[in-house]
Design a protein around this motif. Structure first.
Motif, short mmCIF file in Angstrom:
data_model
loop_
_atom_site.label_atom_id
_atom_site.label_comp_id
_atom_site.label_asym_id
_atom_site.label_seq_id
_atom_site.Cartn_x
_atom_site.Cartn_y
_atom_site.Cartn_z
N TRP A 1 12.54 -29.68 -4.42
CA TRP A 1 11.63 -29.23 -3.36
C TRP A 1 11.03 -27.87 -3.69
O TRP A 1 9.84 -27.65 -3.50
N SER A 2 11.83 -26.97 -4.20
CA SER A 2 11.35 -25.64 -4.54
C SER A 2 10.23 -25.70 -5.58
O SER A 2 9.25 -24.97 -5.49
N ASN A 3 10.35 -26.62 -6.53
CA ASN A 3 9.31 -26.78 -7.54
C ASN A 3 8.13 -27.59 -7.05
O ASN A 3 7.02 -27.44 -7.56
N GLU B 1 3.51 -23.46 -2.46
CA GLU B 1 3.50 -22.00 -2.62
C GLU B 1 4.58 -21.45 -3.55
O GLU B 1 4.52 -20.30 -3.93
N HIS B 2 5.57 -22.24 -3.92
CA HIS B 2 6.64 -21.83 -4.85
C HIS B 2 7.26 -20.49 -4.48
O HIS B 2 7.51 -19.65 -5.34
N GLN B 3 7.50 -20.28 -3.19
CA GLN B 3 8.18 -19.05 -2.76
C GLN B 3 9.67 -19.30 -2.72
O GLN B 3 10.11 -20.40 -2.40
N PRO B 4 10.47 -18.30 -3.03
CA PRO B 4 11.92 -18.48 -2.99
C PRO B 4 12.38 -18.86 -1.58
O PRO B 4 11.86 -18.36 -0.59
N LEU B 5 13.33 -19.76 -1.51
CA LEU B 5 13.90 -20.18 -0.24
C LEU B 5 14.97 -19.21 0.18
O LEU B 5 15.85 -18.86 -0.60
#
Length: 175
Positions: A163-165, A169-173
């Motif tokens: 999901w992060s990739n 927006e590729h912002q840190p969770l």
């Protein structure tokens, strides 16, 4: 297109995994659209053919199966209730979501019905899509996704990484 799926060996494990992921993302302030199996409902049939779905992000919870009696081996799906859930999802906030989740790409979706248009809407809006799928529907999902569906390991760390990739927006969770 970002669409991925999970398969688990034991019935219900993908429901638990998707519910955990949704809870963690929502706790982190992320917007999740779609449906997950209601984890508080105790089914009366051990085969999993008795369920309620929770429409994301905030409900309602709707029973999508019907009582046919203990000896019945017919499909318990309440098509009208499922259509109600689909309509709620489609009129919800798919376009502004960080993730679209579907508890199961199943028989209705194999036939091009059910949540197919909601999945397509999420894809059209650039929203990553994550679905649970059984062996009987895996090939249909891959075909539906034009061969672009990615099989994921069924664990939270892997799902968060995907999901992060996948999110725009590729912002840190923040967890």
């Amino acid at each position: 297109m970002k669409i991925a799926y999970i398969k688990t060996q034991k019935s219900g494990d993908s429901d638990d995994l998707l519910a955990s992921l949704v809870a963690q993302l929502q706790a982190a302030g992320r917007q999740v659209a779609g449906v997950i199996r209601d984890q508080t409902y105790a089914p009366s049939h051990a085969n999993g053919c008795d369920m309620k779905l929770r429409v994301l992000p905030q409900g309602p919870v709707i029973k999508i199966t019907q009582e046919l009696g203990a000896g019945s081996d017919a499909c318990r799906l309440d098509a009208g209730a499922l259509m109600q859930v689909v309509a709620l999802v489609e009129t919800g906030s798919i376009s502004g979501s960080d993730l679209f989740v579907l508890n199961k790409f199943g028989p209705e979706e194999r036939l091009g019905r059910g949540f197919c248009s909601a999945i397509a809407s999420a894809i059209d809006h650039g929203v990553p899509v994550l679905v649970g799928v059984g062996s009987a529907s895996e090939a249909a999902l891959i075909t539906f996704a034009g061969g672009q569906a990615e099989a994921l390991d069924a664990d939270l760390v892997h799902l968060h990484r995907w999901w992060s990739n996948a999110r725009p927006e590729h912002q840190p969770l923040q967890t």
